[in-house]
Design a protein around this motif. Structure first.
Motif, PDB file in Angstrom:
ATOM      1  N   PHE A 169      46.154  38.933  17.524  1.00 10.84           N
ATOM      2  CA  PHE A 169      45.952  40.174  18.261  1.00 10.84           C
ATOM      3  C   PHE A 169      45.997  39.865  19.758  1.00 10.84           C
ATOM      4  N   PRO A 170      46.619  40.700  20.579  1.00 15.54           N
ATOM      5  CA  PRO A 170      46.537  40.525  22.035  1.00 15.54           C
ATOM      6  C   PRO A 170      45.125  40.830  22.530  1.00 15.54           C
ATOM      7  N   MET A 171      44.760  40.218  23.646  1.00 13.85           N
ATOM      8  CA  MET A 171      43.469  40.465  24.279  1.00 13.85           C
ATOM      9  C   MET A 171      43.702  40.955  25.707  1.00 13.85           C
ATOM     10  N   CYS A 172      42.951  41.985  26.112  1.00  9.14           N
ATOM     11  CA  CYS A 172      43.048  42.521  27.464  1.00  9.14           C
ATOM     12  C   CYS A 172      41.659  42.525  28.096  1.00  9.14           C
ATOM     13  N   VAL A 173      41.546  41.899  29.257  1.00  7.50           N
ATOM     14  CA  VAL A 173      40.260  41.775  29.951  1.00  7.50           C
ATOM     15  C   VAL A 173      40.432  42.233  31.392  1.00  7.50           C
ATOM     16  N   ASN A 174      39.440  42.994  31.872  1.00  6.60           N
ATOM     17  CA  ASN A 174      39.451  43.483  33.254  1.00  6.60           C
ATOM     18  C   ASN A 174      38.228  42.911  33.969  1.00  6.60           C
ATOM     19  N   LEU A 175      38.472  42.143  35.034  1.00  7.95           N
ATOM     20  CA  LEU A 175      37.402  41.488  35.788  1.00  7.95           C
ATOM     21  C   LEU A 175      37.334  42.045  37.201  1.00  7.95           C
ATOM     22  N   GLN A 176      36.148  41.982  37.781  1.00 10.60           N
ATOM     23  CA  GLN A 176      35.955  42.447  39.158  1.00 10.60           C
ATOM     24  C   GLN A 176      35.343  41.327  39.987  1.00 10.60           C
ATOM     25  N   PHE A 177      35.998  40.998  41.084  1.00 11.22           N
ATOM     26  CA  PHE A 177      35.474  39.962  41.975  1.00 11.22           C
ATOM     27  C   PHE A 177      34.259  40.515  42.706  1.00 11.22           C
ATOM     28  N   ASP A 178      33.130  39.835  42.539  1.00 12.08           N
ATOM     29  CA  ASP A 178      31.856  40.328  43.068  1.00 12.08           C
ATOM     30  C   ASP A 178      30.985  39.107  43.380  1.00 12.08           C
ATOM     31  N   PRO A 179      31.184  38.443  44.534  1.00  7.65           N
ATOM     32  CA  PRO A 179      30.515  37.171  44.826  1.00  7.65           C
ATOM     33  C   PRO A 179      29.001  37.159  44.625  1.00  7.65           C
ATOM     34  N   PRO A 180      28.249  38.211  45.012  1.00 11.23           N
ATOM     35  CA  PRO A 180      26.799  38.143  44.784  1.00 11.23           C
ATOM     36  C   PRO A 180      26.402  38.061  43.314  1.00 11.23           C
ATOM     37  N   ALA A 181      27.335  38.388  42.418  1.00 10.36           N
ATOM     38  CA  ALA A 181      27.021  38.362  40.985  1.00 10.36           C
ATOM     39  C   ALA A 181      26.733  36.968  40.478  1.00 10.36           C
ATOM     40  N   ASP A 182      27.123  35.933  41.240  1.00 10.71           N
ATOM     41  CA  ASP A 182      26.873  34.577  40.755  1.00 10.71           C
ATOM     42  C   ASP A 182      25.380  34.265  40.656  1.00 10.71           C
ATOM     43  N   GLU A 183      24.566  35.107  41.291  1.00 12.75           N
ATOM     44  CA  GLU A 183      23.115  34.956  41.163  1.00 12.75           C
ATOM     45  C   GLU A 183      22.588  35.675  39.920  1.00 12.75           C
ATOM     46  N   LEU A 184      23.399  36.565  39.350  1.00 12.38           N
ATOM     47  CA  LEU A 184      22.982  37.368  38.207  1.00 12.38           C
ATOM     48  C   LEU A 184      23.591  36.883  36.896  1.00 12.38           C
ATOM     49  N   ASN A 185      24.761  36.273  36.969  1.00 11.31           N
ATOM     50  CA  ASN A 185      25.416  35.755  35.773  1.00 11.31           C
ATOM     51  C   ASN A 185      24.757  34.470  35.302  1.00 11.31           C
ATOM     52  N   GLU A 186      24.908  34.199  34.019  1.00 11.93           N
ATOM     53  CA  GLU A 186      24.306  33.004  33.420  1.00 11.93           C
ATOM     54  C   GLU A 186      25.339  31.870  33.421  1.00 11.93           C
ATOM     55  N   GLU A 187      25.397  31.133  34.505  1.00  6.98           N
ATOM     56  CA  GLU A 187      26.406  30.076  34.638  1.00  6.98           C
ATOM     57  C   GLU A 187      25.970  28.835  33.872  1.00  6.98           C
ATOM     58  N   PRO A 188      26.804  28.351  32.931  1.00  6.94           N
ATOM     59  CA  PRO A 188      26.456  27.135  32.191  1.00  6.94           C
ATOM     60  C   PRO A 188      26.524  25.903  33.089  1.00  6.94           C
ATOM     61  N   GLU A 189      25.722  24.921  32.770  1.00 11.16           N
ATOM     62  CA  GLU A 189      25.690  23.693  33.562  1.00 11.16           C
ATOM     63  C   GLU A 189      25.775  22.481  32.651  1.00 11.16           C
ATOM     64  N   ALA A 190      26.453  21.454  33.124  1.00 10.17           N
ATOM     65  CA  ALA A 190      26.599  20.210  32.359  1.00 10.17           C
ATOM     66  C   ALA A 190      25.549  19.198  32.794  1.00 10.17           C
ATOM     67  N   ASP A 191      24.956  18.505  31.827  1.00  6.76           N
ATOM     68  CA  ASP A 191      24.068  17.401  32.175  1.00  6.76           C
ATOM     69  C   ASP A 191      24.873  16.093  32.151  1.00  6.76           C
TER      70      ASP A 191
END
Length: 348
Positions: free
Chosen positions: A311-333
């Motif tokens: 199946f094709p996938m369609c995703v719409n993203l919005q550039f929003d720099p302050p969101a990096d404080e709200l998103n759950e960014e994964p981190e590597a140990d």
């Protein structure tokens, strides 16, 4: 009948535990895919045990094992249900010049239903289109959209690993790379949003670990993790898209997220299983679009089948720099980084 039940239960539990063995052979890696299928079978076997064999004292061992197995499978699946925590937040503003819509479609090279894909392109109206398993025939069929999508990168191949890339948005520094195997291309390119912001885009389609393609996952894992490191080191916002031939919950894809710091819009929203379009009971999320934490999600959709096994996938993203404080960014140990480096440096 009871012995068949015991045999099926033992096989299911083995199939659940085999992926814990971190070996690159397809024999181990293939069992990472059918997590939902294993969960469904587990429920059926547990119900059968309680209804038909509860009177058998020895069967309670199987019932306990199936209950533990079910709990483990639910734990694995839960992050990709609507009850899990969303890794990327919903867009906070109306769509505008900071948005980018992306369409990924594995066309299945032998499929000849190009008209369905042209209709899909019109319907989705994405800013960026990546089509994989595209040979010269497919390029010739899709090139009619060239006026609407003047910025293009094309690698038509007859080995089912061709790519064609179309964009309404301006491109620069586009390159076609062969990161691991000389006949498996990938794309790296900068895309300019209508706001003027530049975004780094990586497009991948590595080989799956199946006997008829590649009996091990080494090359696939290496390519995925090489791009993860590139994404982490990139100073621009990053999007990675493609048919990764790996499920969203595999340990390699999880490691990719930690090393790259990129977000999976599926988490907390659903599975959006993109393969296999032909068999409803054998569906897995193989086609992915990941993004850096300075994006939010405006929309994610699995589109209708166009004759392919994907199946094709369609995703719409919005550039929003302050969101990096709200998103759950994964981190590597440190252990994650050591494992990633080990896989990247593995002999191929």
């Amino acid at each position: 009948m009871y012995y068949s039940y015991c045999f099926a239960t033992a096989l299911l539990i083995i199939a659940t535990l085999v992926p814990l063995i971190r070996h690159d052979s397809w024999v181990f890696r293939v069992f990472e895919y059918p997590r939902l299928q294993k969960l469904t079978l587990n429920v059926l076997l547990l119900a059968a045990g309680l209804i038909f064999y509860a009177h058998t004292t020895t069967n309670w061992v199987f019932i306990v094992l199936l209950t533990l197995n079910l709990a483990y499978l639910i734990y694995q699946v839960f992050p990709f249900t609507r009850f899990g925590k969303q890794q990327i937040i919903k867009s906070r503003f109306p769509s505008g010049d900071k948005n980018i819509s992306l369409l990924i479609a594995n066309v299945y090279q032998d499929n000849k239903n190009s008209k369905a894909y042209l209709n899909l392109i019109t319907e989705c109206d994405a800013d960026v289109i990546l089509m994989v398993e595209t040979n010269l025939w497919w390029q010739q069929q899709i090139d009619v959209i060239g006026e609407r999508y003047p910025h293009q990168l094309k690698i038509p191949l007859e080995n089912t690993y061709g790519m064609i890339f179309y964009s309404k948005l301006e491109l620069k520094d586009g390159s076609i790379n062969y990161l691991v195997e000389e006949d498996i291309p990938s794309i790296e390119v900068d895309v300019q949003l209508r706001s003027g912001q530049w975004v780094k885009l990586y497009c991948l389609h590595p080989q799956p670990p199946v006997p008829q393609e590649n009996p091990r996952s080494t090359e696939r894992d290496k390519e995925i993790l090489m791009v993860a490191k590139k994404a982490k080191e990139c100073k621009l916002p990053v999007i990675v898209m493609g048919d990764l031939n790996d499920v969203a919950w595999s340990y390699t894809t999880q490691l990719f997220g930690k090393v790259s710091g990129l977000l999976d819009p599926r988490r907390g929203r659903g599975f959006f299983n993109s393969f296999n379009a032909k068999y409803f009971f054998l569906r897995f999320p193989l086609d992915h679009i990941f993004c850096s934490a300075n994006f939010t999600l405006t929309g994610i959709n699995r589109m209708q089948s166009c004759g392919s096994d994907h199946f094709p996938m369609c995703v719409n993203l919005q550039f929003d720099p302050p969101a990096d404080e709200l998103n759950e960014e994964p981190e590597a140990d440190r252990e994650d980084l050591e494992l990633a480096n080990e896989k990247i440096n593995a002999a191929t």
